[in-house]
Design a protein around this motif. Structure first.
Motif, short mmCIF file in Angstrom:
data_model
loop_
_atom_site.label_atom_id
_atom_site.label_comp_id
_atom_site.label_asym_id
_atom_site.label_seq_id
_atom_site.Cartn_x
_atom_site.Cartn_y
_atom_site.Cartn_z
N ILE A 58 0.86 -1.18 0.00
CA ILE A 58 0.00 0.00 0.00
C ILE A 58 0.90 1.24 0.00
CG2 ILE A 58 -1.80 1.27 1.24
CD1 ILE A 58 -2.62 -1.36 2.55
N GLY A 59 0.73 2.10 -1.00
CA GLY A 59 1.56 3.29 -1.05
C GLY A 59 1.69 3.85 -2.45
N GLY A 60 2.77 4.56 -2.68
CA GLY A 60 2.92 5.36 -3.88
C GLY A 60 3.32 4.60 -5.13
N PRO A 104 10.16 3.93 4.88
CA PRO A 104 9.89 5.35 5.14
C PRO A 104 9.82 6.25 3.91
CG PRO A 104 11.55 4.48 6.65
CD PRO A 104 11.34 3.44 5.60
N THR A 105 10.56 6.00 2.89
CA THR A 105 10.69 6.77 1.63
C THR A 105 11.53 8.03 1.78
OG1 THR A 105 8.66 8.10 1.79
CG2 THR A 105 8.46 5.90 0.82
N ASP A 106 11.37 8.82 2.84
CA ASP A 106 12.29 9.92 3.12
C ASP A 106 12.11 10.36 4.57
OD1 ASP A 106 10.35 12.07 3.42
OD2 ASP A 106 10.23 12.21 1.25
N ARG A 107 13.00 11.23 5.05
CA ARG A 107 13.02 11.57 6.48
C ARG A 107 11.74 12.28 6.93
NH1 ARG A 107 14.01 16.88 7.20
NH2 ARG A 107 14.90 18.08 5.47
N ARG A 108 11.11 13.03 6.02
CA ARG A 108 9.91 13.77 6.41
C ARG A 108 8.69 12.86 6.56
NH1 ARG A 108 10.36 18.10 1.68
NH2 ARG A 108 11.02 16.15 0.68
N LYS A 109 8.72 11.72 5.90
CA LYS A 109 7.60 10.79 5.98
C LYS A 109 7.87 9.61 6.90
CE LYS A 109 6.44 11.96 1.18
NZ LYS A 109 6.34 11.46 -0.21
N ALA A 110 9.10 9.53 7.40
CA ALA A 110 9.51 8.36 8.18
C ALA A 110 8.73 8.21 9.47
CB ALA A 110 11.01 8.45 8.48
N THR A 111 8.26 9.33 10.04
CA THR A 111 7.59 9.27 11.34
C THR A 111 6.12 8.87 11.24
OG1 THR A 111 7.02 11.63 11.24
CG2 THR A 111 9.13 11.03 12.25
N GLY A 142 5.87 5.41 3.07
CA GLY A 142 5.57 6.70 3.65
C GLY A 142 4.79 7.62 2.75
N ASN A 143 4.53 7.23 1.49
CA ASN A 143 3.76 8.07 0.58
C ASN A 143 2.27 8.00 0.85
OD1 ASN A 143 5.87 9.12 -1.15
ND2 ASN A 143 6.12 7.04 -1.92
N ALA A 144 1.80 6.95 1.51
CA ALA A 144 0.38 6.84 1.82
C ALA A 144 -0.01 7.90 2.84
CB ALA A 144 0.07 5.44 2.35
N PRO A 145 -1.26 8.37 2.81
CA PRO A 145 -1.69 9.37 3.79
C PRO A 145 -1.56 8.87 5.22
CG PRO A 145 -3.27 9.19 1.98
CD PRO A 145 -2.30 8.05 1.82
N GLN A 146 -1.35 9.81 6.14
CA GLN A 146 -1.17 9.46 7.54
C GLN A 146 -2.35 8.66 8.08
OE1 GLN A 146 1.47 10.40 10.15
NE2 GLN A 146 0.34 8.52 10.53
#
Length: 697
Positions: free
Chosen positions: A377-379, A534-541, A509-513
């Motif tokens: 599930i994701g981008g 995670p895909t990148d640091r901004r989406k990892a959390t 991490g591309n999927a909506p929160q």
């Protein structure tokens, strides 16, 4: 409905790569469904319809053969070129069209490209059908008889392309030998030279001669049953033999012709063909028609009977071969040939046990769940890279010459495709793409991968563009990813049956929160493992907002730092770096992630496992797995996703940790050598070699 399968190739152009794309195949709905569900498929040629028999016997036979294959539990896939499109699986209407059509080109390997380019109709020969079967990864092909070395072939060099194609195709061809209009002895010699395994089917090793059960020649090998033939085919795949197998089935006794009668008819027909100057690929249909007339139609009856009998045998072999693949006796899929070495050591048991606490489940191929498709599930997006030929990029509005390359992208999409190829089609992707050209391009890369409802009408498919300098370093990245917001909870609920059956769910991490949190909560309730990329640091959390523990995450060091900062922002070390920092940060995430796969690029990976001691904290262990540096690299964009997919494929195969890492490294190596983010075929070593590692904790 037909779905396209993109076959990609790459050629060097200047300083970069030029990607050439062609929509090589379309599948019928029946064949596509069989591929996505892992059902047995049998390929069928179409020249028997257009050139082998007159109407209406040609249509009656084609329909009867397909019916027999279905009744035996397999799916028929008749191959033809229709209006320039190589098609695998024909409808009843298309079969009727070919049965009546005039001027259909008899298409061997050499003819496929010209017929396709001209938009013509073509009936595939044995050679042409073998090409399509390899593209579609169909292991069993049924026909009446194969071509061979023509009489006086030592002078005319008239040798059927079927024989050469058999030497480079992996398929098993079920036939009734070669027609006695050919030189059977020289044909067998030629097949031996091409490395083709020839087996007589049944109780005798006598090689059949199409109309008759005996040719006077012995087959080199014998396979008595369909189950034995399936094991032979599986062994050939496991050994990575890139050559075919001929299963020669004698015509049923009650339908066999008298040898003296058929030989006399063939001799007269050959003399007449020579007198008329008929040669090449026109000889066989002329001889068949002449022999049919000379035998009062009895040869046609024999032809119809033997192809039906071959269909029964071929379907049985396909079903038995499919069983072998499903129980994983030789290989977990058709693209990878390593043998299973399940390590029962304490380390192996500890690895799998550590992934079975809350939010996880046993992952063993002996369990039905492991054979179900993985859900990602994701981008999904189209990646385009622009590699500038000049040494310096000036952002002043000037035009720089470059080479553009395009391929499928998106972390979830990449992992889904890699698992789809590694696991023989057992992966599904829940994402969002537009109904534009880019969306059609993505859906065609791996037929059946996308779930229904993932195409958003009137929307623009996500794209990513990277501007590279002459050295291949990315100088600027541009992303149009707004459509990822359509990966909604409602879409997940529409496919809840797929999620609940999946042995593991991959999230990126591309999927909506909200969607990520919802999926993790549901998987936690059902004890289903989640693999987060995670895909990148901004989406990892995003994975941490649920407050629940998941089985796997595969961050790089930057993403790991971001995740740790989110959990305990005031406990980050000031001057610690390297391995010690990774271990420190990983311990901070122990209550959220059981197994951290920290990727270090050319330095390898560190696997950190946080075992829950049920109220007494966590026992953390870590190992560093170094990787051999490659001197020649084609593309780096999909290597990390392919490593994660290979690692997960090993876990699903119940292998120990070093073996899972080894498979991951092999998959990443394939990606680095491919111009695609995910290679169209994974060429793995024939045995799992445990990676060398260093215990850190």
């Amino acid at each position: 409905m037909y779905l396209r399968s993109n076959i990609m190739s790459a050629t060097r152009a200047g300083h970069g790569l030029r990607r050439l794309s062609s929509n090589a195949l379309v599948y019928s709905e029946e064949v596509l469904h069989a591929k996505t569900t892992g059902s047995p498929i049998v390929a069928l040629e179409s020249t028997i319809i257009t050139h082998g028999m007159p109407y209406p016997q040609n249509l009656e036979t084609a329909v009867a053969v397909e019916t027999i294959i279905r009744e035996k539990g397999a799916v028929p896939a008749t191959v033809a070129i229709l209006k320039g499109q190589l098609t695998v699986g024909l409808s009843r209407e298309q079969l009727e069209y070919l049965a009546h059509a005039k001027g259909v080109v008899k298409a061997s390997r050499r003819d496929l490209a010209p017929v396709t380019a001209a938009g013509l109709d073509g009936a595939t020969t044995v050679a042409g059908t073998l090409v399509a079967a390899d593209l579609a990864d169909i292991p069993v092909f049924v026909t009446g008889g194969i071509g061979g070395v023509h009489r006086e072939g030592e002078n005319t060099l008239d040798v059927s392309a079927d024989l050469t194609e058999l030497g480079r195709s992996r398929a098993a061809v079920v036939c009734s030998g070669v027609k006695s209009i050919l030189d059977i002895g020289k044909t067998l010699e030629y097949l031996e030279t091409q490395g083709v395994c020839v087996c007589a089917f049944g109780e005798s090793d006598e090689f059949p001669a199409f109309y008759t059960r005996r040719s006077g020649h012995r087959a080199p090998h014998r396979t008595p049953t369909a189950a034995h033939a399936a094991r032979l085919l599986a062994a050939a795949r496991a050994l990575c033999l890139e050559s075919g197998t001929v299963i020669a089935v004698p015509v049923p006794e009650e339908h066999a012709m008298d040898e003296s009668v058929i030989n006399e008819a063939i001799t007269l027909a050959l003399q007449e063909a020579k007198r008329k100057g008929i040669h090449g690929k026109e000889v066989t249909p002329y001889i068949l028609a002449a022999v049919s007339e000379a035998t009062g139609g009895k040869s046609l009856d024999t032809n119809m009977a033997l192809i039906k009998n071959n269909a029964k045998v071929g379907a049985d072999i396909a079903v038995e071969f499919n069983k072998l693949m499903n129980v994983d006796n030789v290989s977990n899929n058709l693209n990878i040939g390593f043998s299973r070495r399940v390590d029962n050591s304490a380390d192996s048991r500890s690895f799998h046990t550590s992934c079975r606490s809350r939010g996880s489940a046993p992952l063993s191929p002996s369990e039905p769940a492991a054979s179900e498709p993985v859900l990602a599930i994701g981008g999904a997006n189209v990646d385009r890279t622009y590699r500038v030929a000049e040494d310096y990029i000036k952002l002043d509005g000037s035009t720089h010459p470059c080479a553009m390359a395009q391929c499928g992208g998106g972390v979830a999409r990449n992992m889904a495709e890699a698992l789809w190829r590694l696991r023989g089609g057992r992966a599904r992707l829940l994402t969002a793409v537009g109904d534009d050209a880019d969306g059609h391009y993505l859906t065609g890369i791996a037929p059946g991968l996308l779930l229904d409802g993932c195409v958003v009408r009137g929307a623009r498919t996500p794209t990513y563009a990277a501007i590279m300098d002459a050295r291949g370093e990315c100088q600027l990245g541009l992303g149009d990813m707004a459509l990822h917001n359509h990966i909604s909870i409602e879409l997940v609920n529409r496919h809840m049956d797929v999620l609940e059956k999946a042995p593991v769910v991959v999230l990126d991490g591309n999927a909506p929160q909200a969607t990520i949190k919802y999926v993790i909560q549901h998987c936690s309730k059902t004890n289903k493992p989640v693999f987060f990329e995670p895909t990148d640091r901004r989406k990892a959390t995003k994975v941490l907002h649920s407050g629940l523990r998941i089985a796997y995450a595969s961050p790089n060091l930057t993403e790991l730092r971001a995740m740790a900062r989110f959990v305990k922002p005031y406990m980050l070390p000031d001057h610690v770096n390297g391995v010690d920092e990774i271990l420190y940060l990983s311990k901070m995430l122990s209550s959220f992630i059981e197994c951290l796969i920290v990727t270090l690029g050319a330095k390898g990976v560190i696997i950190v496992r946080n075992k829950d001691l049920h109220g007494n904290g966590y026992d953390t262990t870590a190992k560093l797995y170094p990787v051999n540096v490659m001197e020649s690299i084609e593309n780096v964009s999909g290597a990390g996703d392919c490593f994660a997919s290979g690692f997960l494929h090993g876990v699903l195969s119940n292998l120990n940790e070093p073996s899972c890492v080894s498979i991951g490294f092999e998959a990443a190596k394939n990606a680095l050598l491919s111009s695609n983010t995910v290679p169209s075929n994974f060429k793995m070593s024939t045995d799992v070699k445990e990676s060398s590692y260093k215990t850190l904790l």
